[in-house]
Design a protein around this motif. Structure first.
Motif, PDB file in Angstrom:
ATOM      1  N   VAL A 105      48.795 -83.618   6.014  1.00 25.51           N
ATOM      2  CA  VAL A 105      48.489 -85.048   6.150  1.00 25.51           C
ATOM      3  C   VAL A 105      47.404 -85.232   7.208  1.00 25.51           C
ATOM      4  N   ASP A 106      47.572 -84.557   8.344  1.00 29.18           N
ATOM      5  CA  ASP A 106      46.592 -84.689   9.441  1.00 29.18           C
ATOM      6  C   ASP A 106      45.191 -84.266   8.995  1.00 29.18           C
ATOM      7  N   ASP A 107      45.114 -83.161   8.234  1.00 25.67           N
ATOM      8  CA  ASP A 107      43.811 -82.592   7.864  1.00 25.67           C
ATOM      9  C   ASP A 107      43.293 -83.117   6.520  1.00 25.67           C
ATOM     10  N   GLY A 108      44.131 -83.858   5.797  1.00 22.58           N
ATOM     11  CA  GLY A 108      43.743 -84.243   4.434  1.00 22.58           C
ATOM     12  C   GLY A 108      43.660 -83.034   3.515  1.00 22.58           C
ATOM     13  N   ALA A 109      44.507 -82.030   3.794  1.00 27.68           N
ATOM     14  CA  ALA A 109      44.492 -80.802   2.992  1.00 27.68           C
ATOM     15  C   ALA A 109      45.460 -80.917   1.814  1.00 27.68           C
ATOM     16  N   ARG A 110      45.181 -80.174   0.769  1.00 26.67           N
ATOM     17  CA  ARG A 110      46.100 -80.097  -0.361  1.00 26.67           C
ATOM     18  C   ARG A 110      47.038 -78.912  -0.152  1.00 26.67           C
ATOM     19  N   VAL A 111      48.306 -79.085  -0.553  1.00 25.10           N
ATOM     20  CA  VAL A 111      49.314 -78.031  -0.348  1.00 25.10           C
ATOM     21  C   VAL A 111      49.816 -77.515  -1.688  1.00 25.10           C
ATOM     22  N   MET A 112      49.955 -76.196  -1.791  1.00 23.73           N
ATOM     23  CA  MET A 112      50.726 -75.636  -2.908  1.00 23.73           C
ATOM     24  C   MET A 112      51.969 -74.966  -2.347  1.00 23.73           C
ATOM     25  N   LEU A 113      53.130 -75.481  -2.749  1.00 22.61           N
ATOM     26  CA  LEU A 113      54.409 -74.908  -2.321  1.00 22.61           C
ATOM     27  C   LEU A 113      54.812 -73.791  -3.285  1.00 22.61           C
ATOM     28  N   ALA A 114      55.154 -72.629  -2.695  1.00 18.57           N
ATOM     29  CA  ALA A 114      55.703 -71.547  -3.521  1.00 18.57           C
ATOM     30  C   ALA A 114      57.196 -71.798  -3.671  1.00 18.57           C
ATOM     31  N   SER A 115      57.571 -72.469  -4.756  1.00 14.80           N
ATOM     32  CA  SER A 115      58.987 -72.649  -5.058  1.00 14.80           C
ATOM     33  C   SER A 115      59.415 -71.516  -5.997  1.00 14.80           C
ATOM     34  N   THR A 116      60.519 -71.677  -6.636  1.00 16.12           N
ATOM     35  CA  THR A 116      61.093 -70.531  -7.330  1.00 16.12           C
ATOM     36  C   THR A 116      61.902 -70.936  -8.559  1.00 16.12           C
ATOM     37  N   SER A 117      62.041 -70.021  -9.472  1.00 15.18           N
ATOM     38  CA  SER A 117      62.939 -70.210 -10.615  1.00 15.18           C
ATOM     39  C   SER A 117      64.386 -70.352 -10.162  1.00 15.18           C
ATOM     40  N   GLU A 118      64.676 -69.932  -8.913  1.00 13.61           N
ATOM     41  CA  GLU A 118      66.052 -70.050  -8.401  1.00 13.61           C
ATOM     42  C   GLU A 118      66.475 -71.520  -8.281  1.00 13.61           C
ATOM     43  N   VAL A 119      65.525 -72.455  -8.297  1.00 13.36           N
ATOM     44  CA  VAL A 119      65.939 -73.870  -8.271  1.00 13.36           C
ATOM     45  C   VAL A 119      66.731 -74.215  -9.536  1.00 13.36           C
ATOM     46  N   TYR A 120      66.586 -73.402 -10.589  1.00 16.82           N
ATOM     47  CA  TYR A 120      67.369 -73.629 -11.811  1.00 16.82           C
ATOM     48  C   TYR A 120      68.752 -72.975 -11.720  1.00 16.82           C
ATOM     49  N   GLY A 121      69.002 -72.171 -10.678  1.00 15.34           N
ATOM     50  CA  GLY A 121      70.301 -71.523 -10.496  1.00 15.34           C
ATOM     51  C   GLY A 121      70.630 -70.604 -11.651  1.00 15.34           C
ATOM     52  N   ASP A 122      71.888 -70.679 -12.096  1.00 12.73           N
ATOM     53  CA  ASP A 122      72.312 -69.928 -13.292  1.00 12.73           C
ATOM     54  C   ASP A 122      72.139 -70.900 -14.451  1.00 12.73           C
ATOM     55  N   PRO A 123      70.992 -70.882 -15.113  1.00 11.68           N
ATOM     56  CA  PRO A 123      70.609 -72.008 -15.952  1.00 11.68           C
ATOM     57  C   PRO A 123      71.444 -72.149 -17.224  1.00 11.68           C
ATOM     58  N   LEU A 124      71.721 -73.406 -17.572  1.00  9.73           N
ATOM     59  CA  LEU A 124      72.436 -73.704 -18.804  1.00  9.73           C
ATOM     60  C   LEU A 124      71.448 -74.078 -19.909  1.00  9.73           C
ATOM     61  N   VAL A 125      70.190 -74.183 -19.551  1.00  3.95           N
ATOM     62  CA  VAL A 125      69.126 -74.495 -20.520  1.00  3.95           C
ATOM     63  C   VAL A 125      68.212 -73.283 -20.583  1.00  3.95           C
ATOM     64  N   HIS A 126      67.882 -72.883 -21.784  1.00  2.36           N
ATOM     65  CA  HIS A 126      67.118 -71.650 -21.914  1.00  2.36           C
ATOM     66  C   HIS A 126      66.076 -71.772 -23.013  1.00  2.36           C
ATOM     67  N   PRO A 127      64.818 -71.392 -22.813  1.00  3.12           N
ATOM     68  CA  PRO A 127      64.218 -71.046 -21.529  1.00  3.12           C
ATOM     69  C   PRO A 127      64.162 -72.271 -20.617  1.00  3.12           C
TER      70      PRO A 127
END
Ligand SMILES: NC(=O)c1ccc[n+]([C@@H]2O[C@H](COP(=O)([O-])OP(=O)(O)OC[C@H]3O[C@@H](n4cnc5c(N)ncnc54)[C@H](O)[C@@H]3O)[C@@H](O)[C@H]2O)c1
Length: 309
Positions: A105-127
């Motif tokens: 925010v301070d620099d007006g920079a763009r951010v890319m967050l490295a998130s993960t497939s783990e946010v889906y946990g043990d998925p009930l929807v596939h793929p």
């Protein structure tokens, strides 16, 4: 552009830093080396456009001068690491992510967050599609990682909605390649190091659980395209070619000429049974799809592990 890569001395961060330098950018890698290694920087550390800053992002972000982009990769990432480093994982996902977003925010920079497939946990929807909200155990052994990443996504979206921050969210599926650590507990390094030692490969459960593996150069291409895109929603990045762990073991034994076979051990708690990205969004919006065939990527990875022996 001047680009910060947090977690820049790690497996993915170092490949990304190398790619950004090759694209002509000025790159700052920040890392506290908790799971990373300076050796990962060796091939480009002397580049005059590269700087390494050793710091703990939970406590500080000591990088002078304005930033145009921040790729936020800092976090213990493999199950062995985050179970040993539960608080470091939770706090870098929360305090560390907040620090990155405030700076953006301070620099007006763009951010890319490295998130993960783990946010889906043990998925009930596939793929797994990005609109799926997941099936995560909030108190299981993996929750320190899964929930840290889910919080990091929520915080990033809040900064986008309420603070005008430009945020991109990559949901990364299993990635492999040179510079993985032999002992990081992930299946490809584990199998390759067992095979190169002539030992049987340890398969957990019956080996019928599936994974999909993306080669690191493909993933880095996805990172760069996502950062440059207008995509304001999370984006899966991974290889949709699914294979069982048993098949993977056969590939590794064949490519290394290992006659050791496999041994079976009980499946750890919370181990997801299936994982495969739906990459239509990445394909349609970023024009991205993995290009490296699994056998080619595996052969390069095996070669790299041989040099480490
Ligand atoms: N490799 C994969 O298959 C995969 C899959 C999904 C998500 N990811 C995510 O991608 C990112 C990079 O993963 P990786 O595989 O390169 O792991 P890695 O462990 O090799 O790299 C992570 C880096 O972050 C650094 N780090 C951790 N905490 C820090 C802190 N407080 N301050 C500064 N540096 C810190 C570590 O020292 C390390 O160099 C992680 O955020 C991970 O969650 C990776």
């Amino acid at each position: 552009m001047r680009v910060l890569v947090t977690g820049g001395a790690g497996f993915l961060g170092s490949h990304l830093a190398e790619r950004l330098l090759a694209d002509g950018h000025e790159v700052v890698a920040l890392d506290n080396l908790i799971t990373g290694d300076r050796a990962n920087l060796a091939s480009f550390a002397a580049n005059p456009r590269f700087t390494f800053v050793e710091a703990n992002l939970i406590e500080e972000l000591p990088v002078d001068g304005p930033l145009d982009q921040i790729y936020h990769l800092a976090s213990p990432a493999s199950p062995i690491d985050y179970v040993e480093l539960p608080f470091e994982t939770l706090y870098v996902g929360s305090d560390g992510t907040r620090r990155v977003l405030e700076r953006a925010v301070d620099d007006g920079a763009r951010v890319m967050l490295a998130s993960t497939s783990e946010v889906y946990g043990d998925p009930l929807v596939h793929p797994q599609v990005e609109d799926y909200w997941g099936n995560v155990n909030p108190i299981g052994p993996r929750s320190v990682y899964d929930e840290a990443k889910r919080f990091a996504e929520a915080l990033s979206m809040a900064f986008a909605r309420y603070r005008g921050c430009e945020v991109r969210i990559a949901r990364i599926f299993n990635t492999y390649g040179p510079r993985m650590r032999t002992n990081d507990g992930r299946v490809i390094p584990a199998f390759v190091s067992q095979a190169l030692a002539g030992h049987p490969l340890t398969v957990f459960g019956a080996g019928s659980q599936t994974r999909s593996f993306c080669f690191v150069s493909d993933l880095v291409e996805g990172f760069v395209r996502l950062m440059e895109s207008d995509l304001e929603h999370p984006c899966n990045l991974g290889n949709p070619v699914e294979q069982t762990i048993r098949t993977l073991a056969e590939h590794v034994n064949r490519l290394t000429n290992n006659a050791g076979g496999v041994v079976y051990r009980p499946l750890p708690e919370d181990d997801p049974t299936r994982r495969r990205p739906d990459i239509r969004r990445a394909n349609e919006v970023l024009g991205w799809k993995p290009m490296v065939a699994f056998e080619d990527g595996l052969a390069q990875t095996i070669e790299w592990f041989r040099t480490q022996a």
